[in-house]
Structures are given as structure tokens and as C-alpha cells.
Design a protein around this motif. Sequence first.
Motif, PDB file in Angstrom:
ATOM      1  N   ARG A 128      -3.793 -15.444  72.886  1.00  0.00           N
ATOM      2  CA  ARG A 128      -5.019 -16.156  72.432  1.00  0.00           C
ATOM      3  C   ARG A 128      -5.439 -15.631  71.067  1.00  0.00           C
ATOM      4  O   ARG A 128      -5.848 -16.397  70.203  1.00  0.00           O
ATOM      5  CB  ARG A 128      -6.146 -15.938  73.460  1.00  0.00           C
ATOM      6  N   PHE A 129      -5.298 -14.295  70.907  1.00  0.00           N
ATOM      7  CA  PHE A 129      -5.678 -13.701  69.626  1.00  0.00           C
ATOM      8  C   PHE A 129      -4.415 -13.134  68.957  1.00  0.00           C
ATOM      9  O   PHE A 129      -3.577 -12.518  69.610  1.00  0.00           O
ATOM     10  CB  PHE A 129      -6.696 -12.575  69.850  1.00  0.00           C
ATOM     11  N   TYR A 130      -4.322 -13.328  67.625  1.00  0.00           N
ATOM     12  CA  TYR A 130      -3.191 -12.795  66.852  1.00  0.00           C
ATOM     13  C   TYR A 130      -3.696 -12.374  65.482  1.00  0.00           C
ATOM     14  O   TYR A 130      -4.443 -13.112  64.820  1.00  0.00           O
ATOM     15  CB  TYR A 130      -2.078 -13.838  66.666  1.00  0.00           C
ATOM     16  N   ALA A 131      -3.286 -11.193  65.024  1.00  0.00           N
ATOM     17  CA  ALA A 131      -3.552 -10.760  63.648  1.00  0.00           C
ATOM     18  C   ALA A 131      -2.292 -10.072  63.154  1.00  0.00           C
ATOM     19  O   ALA A 131      -1.823  -9.114  63.779  1.00  0.00           O
ATOM     20  CB  ALA A 131      -4.740  -9.805  63.589  1.00  0.00           C
ATOM     21  N   GLY A 132      -1.692 -10.574  62.045  1.00  0.00           N
ATOM     22  CA  GLY A 132      -0.438 -10.024  61.518  1.00  0.00           C
ATOM     23  C   GLY A 132      -0.555  -9.669  60.053  1.00  0.00           C
ATOM     24  O   GLY A 132      -0.865 -10.532  59.224  1.00  0.00           O
ATOM     25  N   ALA A 133      -0.283  -8.409  59.722  1.00  0.00           N
ATOM     26  CA  ALA A 133      -0.277  -7.938  58.327  1.00  0.00           C
ATOM     27  C   ALA A 133       1.171  -7.899  57.848  1.00  0.00           C
ATOM     28  O   ALA A 133       2.008  -7.201  58.439  1.00  0.00           O
ATOM     29  CB  ALA A 133      -0.900  -6.562  58.229  1.00  0.00           C
ATOM     30  N   PRO A 134       1.501  -8.629  56.771  1.00  0.00           N
ATOM     31  CA  PRO A 134       2.894  -8.652  56.281  1.00  0.00           C
ATOM     32  C   PRO A 134       3.363  -7.260  55.865  1.00  0.00           C
ATOM     33  O   PRO A 134       2.607  -6.477  55.295  1.00  0.00           O
ATOM     34  CB  PRO A 134       2.846  -9.605  55.087  1.00  0.00           C
ATOM     35  N   LEU A 135       4.643  -7.004  56.173  1.00  0.00           N
ATOM     36  CA  LEU A 135       5.305  -5.767  55.753  1.00  0.00           C
ATOM     37  C   LEU A 135       6.297  -6.095  54.636  1.00  0.00           C
ATOM     38  O   LEU A 135       7.097  -7.027  54.769  1.00  0.00           O
ATOM     39  CB  LEU A 135       6.034  -5.127  56.933  1.00  0.00           C
ATOM     40  N   ARG A 136       6.268  -5.290  53.561  1.00  0.00           N
ATOM     41  CA  ARG A 136       7.066  -5.612  52.373  1.00  0.00           C
ATOM     42  C   ARG A 136       8.022  -4.462  52.031  1.00  0.00           C
ATOM     43  O   ARG A 136       7.712  -3.302  52.282  1.00  0.00           O
ATOM     44  CB  ARG A 136       6.136  -5.874  51.181  1.00  0.00           C
TER      45      ARG A 136
END
Length: 907
Positions: free
Chosen positions: A111-119
Motif C-alpha cells: 500500500r505504501f512505497y518510498a524508493g530513493a534511487p541508487l547511483r
Amino acid sequence: MLAPDLPLNEDQRLQALRDLHILDTAPEERFDRLVRTARALFKTPIVLISLIDANRQWFKSCIGLEVDSTPRDISFCGHAILHDDILHIPDALADNRFADNPLVTGAPHIRFYAGAPLRTGGHRIGTLCLIDRNPRRLSDEERGQLRDIADAIEHQFTLQDAFEAARQINRHQLRLDAVFRTVPDGLLIIDDQGVISSANPAAGQLFGCPPEQLRQQAALHLFTPPSQPEFSTQIERLGTDGCPGRISFEIRGLRGNGESFPLELTVSRMPIDDTSMLTVIARDITTRKSAEEKLHELRRRQEAILDSAAAAIVSTDANGIIQTFSKGAEQMFGYAADEVIGIHTTAILHDPGETLERTSELSRELNTEVPPGFRTYTQKVRLGDAPTQTEWLYMRKDGTRFYGEVTISAIPQEHGGLGGFIGIVNDITERKQLEKMKDEFVSTVSHELRTPLTSIRGALGLVLGKAADSLTPKARQLLETASRNAERLTLLINDILDLEKIASGRMEFAMRPIDIVALTRQALQAHEGYAAQHRVRLQLGVCPPSLTVSADENRLMQVYANLLSNAIKYSPADGAVNIAVTEHEGRVRVSIRDHGRGIPAAFRQTAFQRFAQADSSDTREKGGTGLGLSIVKAIIDRHAGHVDYESAPGEGTLFYFELPLPPASGGVMFGVRSRVLICEDNPDVAGILAAILAEEGIPSDVVGTATDAAARVAASPYSALLLDLTLPDRDGLLLLAELRADPATRELPVIIVTGRADEDQGWRGEGMYVLDWLQKPVDRERLAAALHRVIPPDSRARILHVEDEPDILQITRMLVEDLADYDHASRLSEARGKLRENRYDLVLLDITLPDGNGLDLLDQIPPGSRILVFSGQEPTGQMSQQVAAALTKSRTSNEFLRDTIKNLLQK
């Protein structure tokens, strides 16, 4: 559900991910620690480090899920890597992109998603993501904290590159150390002061001291004092202009115990920073040097043996290139060794005409095409591996020729295969002269014996015939014995004289078309009485009604007489001799089989030689001179034929001979080829010969060189060749040998027309037969008679095809070659000339020609010639009544064209 798009730099992004060497690796505490920190901080049940591969998202670290990857096309992280910002989904059911995603509607029920891109390297390769099964929203402060943890993960990626580089360097160093320690050659590193800085264990063994003792000593101390200047000189050359960066040389090394030994060094310059080091590979070559010395000694002994031999000893590689040339060879052939080594033997030592002739004979013997040249001399050795001994006509450097007997053996390679050949040549000129003297003596004695022998036979016949009743039984028995032996002596003398005539070329052969089947029946009838005396039946098997060959009837009867009498003599009483006549590969084969004791295999090599008999007791038991088979072979060879036999002890013998059949059907000998080629460089003589042929109704072409003649007969069929021997480019006999060696021209009738006398013809050999030998000035009647043996007058219809398209000409020629003689002209002017000089039964006429309309020829075609218009234009009703038929090319099949031509010729 909305599947994530691919980034614009997808290929570069995937490469950056692979370069990390982190996919599908084991869990690592440094990543797991950061994931545990994020879970404790954000209180979410699921935290992932997700890396986006081509078709999946793979979890490097995972809390809250039992799987290690999910498909990329349903992943939330696939959307997160499309932007630099954190992808924040408070409630997936309220977001049209994810509401029907199977990860939302099914496990793990996101239901909840938070994704920080990895570079890494500027490319977004994955995410640090938080997942909850209940809706929630992150504050700005929480977003910052998520980004901080993601940055820490990215820092670990940077360390990952360093770790991987360190591992690579370590592995490379370990490999180098392993090579350095285990390589069998000595390895030395020498600094720019000439001091050894490193040495491997093999170097220590090579120089007789531990590697650590070699270090820090001057490299020059490893070599004997006389060799040290050489080492210094070679090092100074290294890297200079004209010298490569690596050099190899031999030198004397010095062991720790003072022993010197041969050493091979390979030295390379290795620049490091501002200094220049040397790498040296050192190899002990004591064993190799010893082997080389032994090999040199063996070669010196072999050369001494070869040079002391009177025979010529020549070795070649497998392709015939001379490798060695002994002193005896230099004396025999007149060449120095360095003049011929590296040159093909056929170009230097062999007579080209003989090579071509022998190639033809060998091809027939082996029943396979042998290419002319070196394989002519070595093919039997290649097939059987056993040495072969043959006689050849050799050429010296000064152009003189001599007969040599050569024994050729194969040189095997060490690991199998053929390395080359060795030939031992003995000059047999003196032996040949003795043989010639013997033959001349035998001939003379035979001639001198004939007269008194005729009187003796006649007298004995008279006594036994008229005075037999007055003789006592003892006297009659003695006279009958004398008469039988007189008959045997007569037979022997006649055989000797026949062989001498054939060998010298003085036996005349009256070649004409004969029915070989009828001749076979005639020969059987002539031998019925002899067969009855031996209680043997002669049985003719199934054979064609008739087969026409060009042959001398009387000479062939000699062949039958020898073969049939042998078969009868060696057949058991009440046995049978079977005779058959068949066609075999374009030739007629006559087979004669007996059921006697057979011929031993050891007799095959000498079966057709003079005075050859399988068992000397045969002469006493069966009678005979031992010359019969030799005569048979000589006669068949002069007919361009082949004779051989098949036999096994106890199973009887099958003798057969083959003669060429004419190339055309229809019952007329050699009818397809209607033109004669004249090879004569004197224009006046050529004109006279052409005029004689024209009077006989035979068209001709004229060339002035052997080269042009060879090209003409290769390109066009001819009925015969009139050949002068003195030609500007080469001797006519060489051209004759080439024609006889080529299967396409082997049967071409050749008439020699020359000023050279037909005497002492040493050139004559098997296969070098000619139809006739005419001396200038030419006897017209004799020339005409010779030509009409192969070109019977008015025997075939003649066609002139007026056409400028080469393909049409070629096809039409092939269609009608068995119906008529075919001639063509590609222009009106050429056609007018041919119509003035020749008579044609049918003219095929194209309308559109380069120099005008083909119908313009109608007035010049005589009434006796039928006309068939065969053109690309549609026929019109206005064509002359002279035209018997008109066909359109595009509407006419080959079969219909041939049938039309055949019908017009028959009319």
C-alpha cells in the motif's frame, strides 16, 4: 497496471551495474547493516536494496520478503530509477499506475512505497525502498533521512569498485608470482646498473646457486669472461634504431662451480617510471647443441656417401621441388647443385613430350586422371608406398638427352604422412646401345635365316608328302620332328621381325572402318580347327549386331591369333573358351576367357615383355616363342587402344583389349568432325594442301604455329590434323605428344606432312601413332586416301547456320551434332564466302544480322539446299518459296527445332 519505461541510457546503465560485479553475490554485512538501520528508523515491515537488471529487480539486501527478485515489468523500483527524486506512493490503491499491480492486489500487498534511487557513475542502477502494507506518508525530514541512508549505500558502491580493483590486482600478482616461481626457464630482472634485482628458482638451478645469492650481484658474473663483452654489446644494441625491443642470442653461461655451458638468452627492455629494467629469459641449450652436432656429423657422413656414389641421387619435397642434388647428379646432368635446388624437377630434368605421353599411359593404366608433371613420376609410389623402377629420357644442361633408369622411393614424415621422394638415377645409355645392337643383330640373323629355312621347310614338306610311303617308321618320325621344329623356328623369326618393324615404326597400318563383331566371328571360325585339336570349344557370348572401329584388319587378326591360341593351349581338355564383344566407357572391349590354371601374380610386371613366359616349361609343354603378348600390345597401342588381363591361379585368365569407338553415331566413321586443320608455317605449302582438300570436298583451316594448332583443336572439333614437324615455336612431335596426352584429342587422326625422312624414328613410342607420314612434295593420291579413311566422301549432311548470337549457335550445334556436320557464320559477308566455297544441305537463317538482312542471302543459296528461317522475328507470308520452314526463336522448343531440322534433312 502501468509497466515502467526504460531509461534513455538503458545500455550504459546496465553496463554500469555489471561493472560493479555485485549482481548475484552473497549477502554482505555492510549492506545488511544499513537496511536494518532503515527499518528501525522508519518502522516499515519491508526494506530492500533493489538493483534493476534487464528483466528483473534483484535484492542485494532484503528484510521482510522471502524472495530474492521479482519481474522488472511489475516493479515499483523500475519507476523509481526514471528520476533522481524519491518515488513516494502514500497509497498504491489510490494511484492509477499501481492499483491493479499484482504486488498490490496480491502478496506482499503493497500500500505504501518510498524508493530513493541508487547511483554509480552517474547512472541510477537501483533503489533503497521502504514498503508497508498500510497507507502512510513520509515527512520532509523522513525523506531526507531516507536519502542519507541511500547515499551511504552509494558510498559502499564506490568502495565496491576499490575492493574489486584490489582483488584483481592481488589475483594478477599471485598469477605473476606463480609463473615466476614455476616457469622452467630462468627469469632475471636486471636494473639500470646491471645488477640482478630478482631471480626465480629456475634461474638458481640453472646457474647453480640459490636465487637469493643471485640478487644484488652484477649480471656479467653469470657469463664466462670471453662472453661478457658479447653480452654488453647485445644490451647496448637493445632498443636502438634498427634493433627490436627484444633480442635473442646464444652465449656461454657460468655456473657457481665454474662449469661453462651453452645458454640462449632472450632480453627485453622494461621501462618503469624513470628507470629502465631488463627482463632476461635464460635457457640451457646443452642438449640441443649436442643433438645439432650429432645431426651435422650425420649429414656430413651422408653427403660423403652420396658424393662418392656414381649414380645421381636427387631428393625432393612432396611437390617435386629439389631439396638435394648429389655430386653424381651434378656430373650426370651438368648442373651445379645450387642451380637446381628449389626448382621443379619436370622443368629441368625431364623431356616434356615424354612426360605428356607417359601421363596419358598412366591415366589409362590406373583408370584415373593423373595430372601431367611430377605426379607422373611418383603416382605409383604414392599409391603403393613401394619403390618403383622405370626408364626415362633425361635432359642435360647442354640440351643433350640420355636414357636413365630411376628408382623412386617415398620419404615418410616422422609423425606420418609424406615428406617427399628420393630418386636414384643410373645412366643406361651404354645398355641401350647394347640392346639396339642386339636387336639389329637378331633382325639381321632372322632375315638371313629366312631363305635357308624356307628351303628346309619346303624340302621336308615334299619328302613327307610325296615320299612318305617309302619311308621307314623311324625315318618318318625323325622327319616329322624336323618339320615341326622348322615350323616353330619360322614362327619365332616372323614374330621377331614383326616386333622389330613395330618398334622402328616401319610396319604399315592400313586403317579403315571395320565391323569388329564380324571380325571376331571370322577369327573364331579360323581357329575352330586348332580348338578341335585340343578338344576345346569356342563360345561367342551375347554381343551387339555390329560395332564399327577404325583399324587394320590384318593386324587385328594377329591379335586374335595370339590371344585365342594361348587361351586354347592353356584350357583343359573338353573345356571352353568364352569370347565377348561389349561397349565399355566409349570403347569397344573384346574379352577372351579361358578356364586353365591361371597366371601367377609375379608374372604381371613382365607379361607383355619380349620372350616373357610365366613358366619356362611352357615352351616345351605348350610351344610358343614368348613374343605373342608383346606383339599384341604393340599392335593395340598403335590403334590407340589398351590391352590387359585378369587372372588368379587355378581360376583361369581373362585377356581383353579395348579400341576407341567413333565419337558420332549413325554408322559413319568419324562423321561429326568434317573440317581438317592444316598446321604449316609455309603459306605456299599450306595453300597447296588446302587446295587438295578442297578438290576432295573437304573444308580446312590453316594455322602457322603449334600453339595456334593446339588452341584450335581444343576449341573446335576437327576430322584430322595435317601436321608439319618444323614449326617456328616448337617441334611438331611435341605438339603430337600433347595431343595424345589429352583425352579430348587423343583419338584425333594426325597425318605428318614434312620434309623430314621417316627413318630411324626414335621418337616413336606407345601412343605416338599417326595415320600416315607423307614427305614433301606431297603425293596427292596418298594424302586423299589417308583422309578418306576418316572422312568418307559425301557421308553426312552439312548445315550452315547464319546467326550472330553465340548462345544460339552453341545450343544449335549441340542439338544437331549427331545429325549433320555443323558450320556457322555470324555476318552476311562471312556467309557469302562459305556458300561460294562449300555445299550445304540445309541453311539455318537468322533475319537480323550485324551487316544486313539475312533474307538477302536467298538468291545466293543454291536450289539443292533447303532453307529454314530461325529468327526472333515472326514469319510473314511474303517469304520466298525457297524457304522450307520458318520458326520463331521464342516460340520454338529445342525438341521441335531438332525435329524440324531432321525432317528437312531427310527430305
